[in-house]
Design a protein around this motif. Structure first.
Motif, PDB file in Angstrom:
ATOM      1  N   MET A 141       0.822  -1.208   0.000  1.00  0.00           N
ATOM      2  CA  MET A 141       0.000   0.000   0.000  1.00  0.00           C
ATOM      3  C   MET A 141       0.859   1.263   0.000  1.00  0.00           C
ATOM      4  N   ALA A 142       2.041   1.205   0.610  1.00  0.00           N
ATOM      5  CA  ALA A 142       2.963   2.336   0.546  1.00  0.00           C
ATOM      6  C   ALA A 142       3.458   2.539  -0.883  1.00  0.00           C
ATOM      7  N   ASP A 143       3.678   1.434  -1.611  1.00  0.00           N
ATOM      8  CA  ASP A 143       4.034   1.522  -3.034  1.00  0.00           C
ATOM      9  C   ASP A 143       2.933   2.215  -3.833  1.00  0.00           C
ATOM     10  N   MET A 144       1.672   1.909  -3.508  1.00  0.00           N
ATOM     11  CA  MET A 144       0.558   2.470  -4.266  1.00  0.00           C
ATOM     12  C   MET A 144       0.444   3.977  -4.038  1.00  0.00           C
ATOM     13  N   TYR A 145       0.740   4.435  -2.834  1.00  0.00           N
ATOM     14  CA  TYR A 145       0.761   5.881  -2.578  1.00  0.00           C
ATOM     15  C   TYR A 145       1.790   6.542  -3.499  1.00  0.00           C
ATOM     16  N   SER A 146       2.995   5.966  -3.567  1.00  0.00           N
ATOM     17  CA  SER A 146       4.047   6.535  -4.414  1.00  0.00           C
ATOM     18  C   SER A 146       3.649   6.499  -5.878  1.00  0.00           C
ATOM     19  N   LEU A 147       2.967   5.415  -6.301  1.00  0.00           N
ATOM     20  CA  LEU A 147       2.508   5.321  -7.683  1.00  0.00           C
ATOM     21  C   LEU A 147       1.557   6.469  -8.014  1.00  0.00           C
ATOM     22  N   GLY A 148       0.674   6.833  -7.084  1.00  0.00           N
ATOM     23  CA  GLY A 148      -0.244   7.947  -7.320  1.00  0.00           C
ATOM     24  C   GLY A 148       0.500   9.240  -7.624  1.00  0.00           C
ATOM     25  N   LEU A 149       1.619   9.481  -6.933  1.00  0.00           N
ATOM     26  CA  LEU A 149       2.410  10.685  -7.184  1.00  0.00           C
ATOM     27  C   LEU A 149       3.078  10.641  -8.553  1.00  0.00           C
ATOM     28  N   VAL A 150       3.528   9.456  -8.973  1.00  0.00           N
ATOM     29  CA  VAL A 150       4.133   9.315 -10.304  1.00  0.00           C
ATOM     30  C   VAL A 150       3.099   9.587 -11.390  1.00  0.00           C
ATOM     31  N   LEU A 151       1.882   9.079 -11.221  1.00  0.00           N
ATOM     32  CA  LEU A 151       0.818   9.341 -12.195  1.00  0.00           C
ATOM     33  C   LEU A 151       0.540  10.844 -12.291  1.00  0.00           C
ATOM     34  N   TRP A 152       0.600  11.542 -11.152  1.00  0.00           N
ATOM     35  CA  TRP A 152       0.402  12.991 -11.154  1.00  0.00           C
ATOM     36  C   TRP A 152       1.480  13.686 -11.986  1.00  0.00           C
TER      37      TRP A 152
ATOM     38  N   MET B 118      -5.421   8.278  -9.137  1.00  0.00           N
ATOM     39  CA  MET B 118      -4.310   8.730  -8.292  1.00  0.00           C
ATOM     40  C   MET B 118      -4.819   9.180  -6.934  1.00  0.00           C
ATOM     41  N   CYS B 119      -5.994   9.801  -6.902  1.00  0.00           N
ATOM     42  CA  CYS B 119      -6.549  10.242  -5.622  1.00  0.00           C
ATOM     43  C   CYS B 119      -6.877   9.050  -4.719  1.00  0.00           C
ATOM     44  N   GLU B 120      -7.316   7.949  -5.324  1.00  0.00           N
ATOM     45  CA  GLU B 120      -7.586   6.748  -4.541  1.00  0.00           C
ATOM     46  C   GLU B 120      -6.302   6.048  -4.126  1.00  0.00           C
ATOM     47  N   CYS B 121      -5.242   6.233  -4.894  1.00  0.00           N
ATOM     48  CA  CYS B 121      -3.949   5.619  -4.547  1.00  0.00           C
ATOM     49  C   CYS B 121      -3.275   6.346  -3.382  1.00  0.00           C
ATOM     50  N   TRP B 122      -3.410   7.671  -3.307  1.00  0.00           N
ATOM     51  CA  TRP B 122      -2.707   8.392  -2.251  1.00  0.00           C
ATOM     52  C   TRP B 122      -3.616   8.732  -1.056  1.00  0.00           C
ATOM     53  N   HIS B 123      -4.682   7.988  -0.888  1.00  0.00           N
ATOM     54  CA  HIS B 123      -5.576   8.176   0.257  1.00  0.00           C
ATOM     55  C   HIS B 123      -4.777   8.027   1.556  1.00  0.00           C
TER      56      HIS B 123
ATOM     57  N   SER C 249      -5.611   6.677   4.300  1.00  0.00           N
ATOM     58  CA  SER C 249      -5.817   5.377   4.942  1.00  0.00           C
ATOM     59  C   SER C 249      -5.354   4.256   4.004  1.00  0.00           C
ATOM     60  N   PRO C 250      -4.299   3.521   4.356  1.00  0.00           N
ATOM     61  CA  PRO C 250      -3.769   2.469   3.465  1.00  0.00           C
ATOM     62  C   PRO C 250      -4.808   1.447   3.009  1.00  0.00           C
ATOM     63  N   PRO C 251      -5.703   0.941   3.883  1.00  0.00           N
ATOM     64  CA  PRO C 251      -6.664  -0.068   3.407  1.00  0.00           C
ATOM     65  C   PRO C 251      -7.616   0.453   2.335  1.00  0.00           C
ATOM     66  N   VAL C 252      -7.798   1.782   2.256  1.00  0.00           N
ATOM     67  CA  VAL C 252      -8.705   2.347   1.267  1.00  0.00           C
ATOM     68  C   VAL C 252      -8.059   2.442  -0.111  1.00  0.00           C
ATOM     69  N   ARG C 253      -6.737   2.446  -0.166  1.00  0.00           N
ATOM     70  CA  ARG C 253      -6.048   2.614  -1.447  1.00  0.00           C
ATOM     71  C   ARG C 253      -6.315   1.430  -2.383  1.00  0.00           C
TER      72      ARG C 253
END
Length: 483
Positions: free
Chosen positions: A374-385, A450-455, A457-461
């Motif tokens: 889930m931490a990877d997915m947060y970072s992915l959201g920033l890359v998409l941005w 991307m907004c759902e990736c960088w939420h 709350s990790p379980p929501v991503r």
């Protein structure tokens, strides 16, 4: 206590003697060591021989070399011994490669009157076995000399046609590859070391040379690249890894495919994307990440892997417009058999600008592998941005924001841990979404993802697989509309 003068040591082999001299002596720096090393190598005829070297070991490398067995025990056998009590003390060192375990089964001994005949019989059998083994070894050696040659490693695929990373070439062949590399020019530097453009058998390859302080990163990245079933077109293609060392220098090499377009970070600064290129790149990145996060069960299965340093500088742009994920020095694996997370002993913690809120808040549960994904997915959201900023909308190239890093307007160019914590955790800020994105269907779709990736709350991503399926569906529907 640190010694005030250097030791005089015997040196063997031109590679370990100063100025390329033949066998002689060398002098260490104060606090240094004398060493002797033995290692199995391939000679020119393809036979495995024992290579013996000796020389001086500087104090700043003694911890790295560890004065014992090879740093890569699963590769070529190598043993190192060191001393420091007197000049030329390494003349007495006699390191030996470990003997393979004997393939014999013990029989229970007989007591009483029958003991002696049993021992004689056992001795006779041992003699016969040794004689047969010696004859077999002699025959094998003659056959090798008669014409066996080391296998020729296959040439790497061109950068635009590579099928991706896998378990790599055979380990001994990897050492041969490393010796055949011809460095051309330096093409990048980072905190881990330096990247060179090089040539191998007429093909261009990339060689990552690690600093001696980054041994843990090199070791972990080599382990990850050699994972069974790692091969994927959106993961950087691995060719070989090797470690070279003497008493005066050490090189840790990682040889991979070369991609002339460079990193996504560099590419976006000069190139404006159309919506098709944007979707192709985004889909390829999340496809590589989904494969990385996926565990494949079976006898030769693949463990689930989390990257832990997803950012535009660690993603390369291929000639066909797709991307490949690189730099696995911080990766962690999930060992399903033991239900535990395999975390490498590495002091690096990732890139602060791309750290998820739970990492910045030091609340990530290191025993829960899903937390790393889930931490990877947060970072992915920033890359998409970052990518969306460089995509033109409505066919107008002028409607494009200049390239920028995430949070560029909120934190300094080199933000501290505290800077990012204040922005991402305490203020709960996220990169802004321009109004023009919402008016363009592809950009709006990626903005939602991307907004759902960088939420916060990790379980929501979203998971990587969910993002991949969503993008695949969007691309199919877009193609149908165009037709």
């Amino acid at each position: 206590m640190r010694r005030s003068r250097g030791l005089v040591c015997e040196c063997l082999g031109a590679a370990t003697c100063p100025d390329g001299a033949a066998n002689g002596t060398c002098v260490t720096q104060p606090g240094g060591y004398c060493f002797v090393a033995v290692e199995e190598v391939l000679d020119d005829s393809g036979l495995v021989v024992v290579d013996r070297t000796a020389g001086c070991l500087p104090p700043d490398e003694s911890g790295f070399m560890q004065c014992k067995s090879s740093q890569v025990p699963h590769q070529h056998p190598k043993v190192i011994e060191c001393c420091f009590e007197s000049d030329l003390c390494n003349r007495r060192l006699q390191p030996a490669l470990p003997e393979p375990p004997p393939d014999v089964t013990e029989s229970p001994g007989a007591g009483g009157a029958g003991g002696a005949p049993t021992l004689l019989l056992a001795a006779a059998l041992c003699v016969a076995l040794l004689a047969a083994l010696a004859a077999a070894l002699l025959l094998l050696r003659r056959r090798r000399r008669a014409g066996k040659r080391p296998p020729s490693p296959p040439a790497p695929l061109p950068a635009d046609a590579s099928s991706g990373s896998g378990s790599g070439l055979p380990l001994l062949v990897q050492r041969t590859v490393a010796k055949q590399i011809q460095m051309v020019e330096s093409i990048g530097k980072g905190r881990y070391g330096e990247v060179w453009l090089a040539r191998w058998r007429g093909e261009r390859v990339a060689v990552k040379v690690f600093f001696t302080t980054e041994e843990a990163s090199w070791f972990r990245e080599t382990e990850i690249y050699q994972t069974v079933l790692m091969r994927h077109e959106n993961i950087l293609g691995f060719i070989a890894a090797d470690i070279k060392g003497t008493g005066s220098w050490t090189q840790m090499l990682l040889i991979t495919d070369y991609h002339e377009n460079g990193s996504l970070h560099d590419y976006l600064q000069t190139v404006v994307l159309d919506t098709n290129s944007l979707m192709t790149m985004a889909y390829s990145i999340v496809s590589g990440l989904a494969h990385l996060h996926m565990d494949i069960f079976g006898t030769k299965g693949k463990p689930a892997i989390a990257h832990r340093d997803i950012k535009s500088k660690n993603i390369l742009v291929k000639r066909n417009g797709q991307c490949a994920i690189a730099d696995f020095g911080l990766a962690v694996r999930y060992v399903a058999q033991r239900d535990e997370v395999d975390i490498a002993p590495n002091t690096r913690v990732g890139t602060r600008r791309y750290m998820a809120p739970e990492v910045l808040d030091e609340k990530l549960d290191v025993t829960n592998f899903d937390a790393f994904k889930m931490a990877d997915m947060y970072s992915l959201g920033l890359v998409l941005w970052e990518m969306c900023r460089r995509c033109c909308s409505g066919g107008k190239a002028q409607l494009v924001e200049p390239y920028a890093l995430p949070y560029h307007e909120l934190v300094p160019p080199d933000p501290s841990f505290e800077d990012m914590h204040a922005c991402v955790v305490r203020a709960a800020r996220r990169p802004g979404v321009p109004a023009r994105w919402l008016a363009s269907e592809p950009l709006a779709a990626l903005a939602q993802l991307m907004c759902e990736c960088w939420h916060s709350s990790p379980p929501v991503r979203l998971t990587a697989l969910r993002v991949k399926k969503t993008l695949a569906k969007f691309r199919t529907e877009t193609t149908v509309k165009l037709v």
